[in-house]
Design a protein around this motif. Structure first.
Motif, PDB file in Angstrom:
ATOM      1  N   ALA A  40      -2.422  67.788   4.416  1.00 20.98           N
ATOM      2  CA  ALA A  40      -2.694  66.852   3.312  1.00 20.98           C
ATOM      3  C   ALA A  40      -3.495  65.671   3.856  1.00 20.98           C
ATOM      4  CB  ALA A  40      -1.395  66.392   2.671  1.00 20.98           C
ATOM      5  N   THR A  41      -4.750  65.938   4.152  1.00 21.44           N
ATOM      6  CA  THR A  41      -5.618  64.918   4.735  1.00 21.44           C
ATOM      7  C   THR A  41      -6.191  64.008   3.657  1.00 21.44           C
ATOM      8  OG1 THR A  41      -7.480  66.440   4.634  1.00 21.44           O
ATOM      9  CG2 THR A  41      -6.261  66.366   6.701  1.00 21.44           C
ATOM     10  N   PRO A  42      -6.585  62.812   4.039  1.00 23.39           N
ATOM     11  CA  PRO A  42      -7.195  61.902   3.061  1.00 23.39           C
ATOM     12  C   PRO A  42      -8.432  62.536   2.429  1.00 23.39           C
ATOM     13  CG  PRO A  42      -6.728  60.750   5.106  1.00 23.39           C
ATOM     14  CD  PRO A  42      -6.470  62.204   5.360  1.00 23.39           C
ATOM     15  N   PRO A  43      -8.641  62.316   1.130  1.00 23.07           N
ATOM     16  CA  PRO A  43      -9.829  62.875   0.473  1.00 23.07           C
ATOM     17  C   PRO A  43     -11.100  62.357   1.152  1.00 23.07           C
ATOM     18  CG  PRO A  43      -8.274  62.024  -1.149  1.00 23.07           C
ATOM     19  CD  PRO A  43      -7.780  61.595   0.202  1.00 23.07           C
ATOM     20  N   PRO A  44     -12.082  63.246   1.403  1.00 25.20           N
ATOM     21  CA  PRO A  44     -13.307  62.818   2.068  1.00 25.20           C
ATOM     22  C   PRO A  44     -14.082  61.804   1.231  1.00 25.20           C
ATOM     23  CG  PRO A  44     -13.487  65.112   1.358  1.00 25.20           C
ATOM     24  CD  PRO A  44     -12.088  64.660   1.063  1.00 25.20           C
ATOM     25  N   TRP A  49      -6.918  55.744  -0.860  1.00 27.76           N
ATOM     26  CA  TRP A  49      -6.327  56.960  -1.382  1.00 27.76           C
ATOM     27  C   TRP A  49      -4.818  56.844  -1.258  1.00 27.76           C
ATOM     28  CZ3 TRP A  49      -3.494  59.464   2.351  1.00 27.76           C
ATOM     29  CH2 TRP A  49      -3.774  59.101   3.672  1.00 27.76           C
ATOM     30  N   THR A  50      -4.124  57.677  -1.993  1.00 26.79           N
ATOM     31  CA  THR A  50      -2.668  57.690  -1.895  1.00 26.79           C
ATOM     32  C   THR A  50      -2.214  59.007  -1.282  1.00 26.79           C
ATOM     33  OG1 THR A  50      -2.324  58.715  -4.053  1.00 26.79           O
ATOM     34  CG2 THR A  50      -2.500  56.287  -4.003  1.00 26.79           C
ATOM     35  N   GLU A  51      -1.002  59.010  -0.794  1.00 18.55           N
ATOM     36  CA  GLU A  51      -0.432  60.239  -0.256  1.00 18.55           C
ATOM     37  C   GLU A  51      -0.357  61.300  -1.356  1.00 18.55           C
ATOM     38  OE1 GLU A  51       3.789  61.603   1.659  1.00 18.55           O
ATOM     39  OE2 GLU A  51       3.008  59.640   2.269  1.00 18.55           O
ATOM     40  N   GLN A  57      -4.672  67.294  -3.666  1.00 16.51           N
ATOM     41  CA  GLN A  57      -5.894  67.977  -3.231  1.00 16.51           C
ATOM     42  C   GLN A  57      -5.551  69.161  -2.331  1.00 16.51           C
ATOM     43  OE1 GLN A  57      -9.703  65.932  -2.025  1.00 16.51           O
ATOM     44  NE2 GLN A  57      -8.831  66.406  -0.033  1.00 16.51           N
ATOM     45  N   ALA A  58      -4.619  68.966  -1.397  1.00 16.57           N
ATOM     46  CA  ALA A  58      -4.213  70.053  -0.497  1.00 16.57           C
ATOM     47  C   ALA A  58      -3.591  71.201  -1.301  1.00 16.57           C
ATOM     48  CB  ALA A  58      -3.242  69.532   0.554  1.00 16.57           C
ATOM     49  N   LEU A  59      -2.789  70.855  -2.301  1.00 13.27           N
ATOM     50  CA  LEU A  59      -2.161  71.883  -3.134  1.00 13.27           C
ATOM     51  C   LEU A  59      -3.214  72.705  -3.876  1.00 13.27           C
ATOM     52  CD1 LEU A  59       0.430  73.153  -4.280  1.00 13.27           C
ATOM     53  CD2 LEU A  59       0.378  71.396  -6.057  1.00 13.27           C
TER      54      LEU A  59
END
Length: 142
Positions: A40-44, A49-51, A57-59
């Motif tokens: 669950a990396t920060p959005p590029p 950003w929030t966790e 996004q990872a999901l």
């Protein structure tokens, strides 16, 4: 032949054709089951950003990739992992033993994971064989 357990760590490249090919290749070699972990990396490109955004996004990436990988006939489950890919792998290894880890990255020059020497770091840290597969930029699922 004994079933092998293979951990895949991938993010933006999780639904790429290079990874589908590698999964098919493993299945051709004998019985295996897979786990895909998407950190669950920060959005590029986002400074703030929030966790929750990172997890969402990872999901999405994981669900798209799992659907494509299951179309190959793969027995695969998915998990969202820590933002650090190495820690995401460590979390999975606490739950289950794996025979191999597949790390999927962008090509050199584009990949942050390669700049961090992630495939080699994972192999040294966990002493499990690592296969590194490289996507082309177009196969990313953003």
């Amino acid at each position: 032949m004994e079933e092998r357990s293979i951990l895949i760590v991938a993010n933006q490249t999780a639904a790429g054709s290079h990874l589908l090919h590698e999964v098919r290749r493993r299945m051709d070699q004998g019985p295996c089951r897979f786990t895909l972990v998407v950190p669950a990396t920060p959005p590029p490109g986002k400074a703030l950003w929030t966790e929750g955004e990172a997890n969402a996004q990872a999901l999405r990436r994981m669900e798209v990739a799992l659907a494509k990988l299951r179309e190959t006939g793969a027995e695969i489950e998915g998990a969202i992992g820590d933002a650090s890919p190495a820690e995401a792998v460590a979390e999975q290894l606490l739950a289950r033993a794996y025979d191999e880890i597949i790390v999927s990255t962008f090509p050199p020059g584009i990949s942050r994971w390669l700049k961090q020497d992630l495939p080699h770091r994972i192999e040294r840290r966990f002493e499990i064989p690592v296969t590194h597969v490289i996507a082309d930029r177009e196969s990313a699922s953003l």
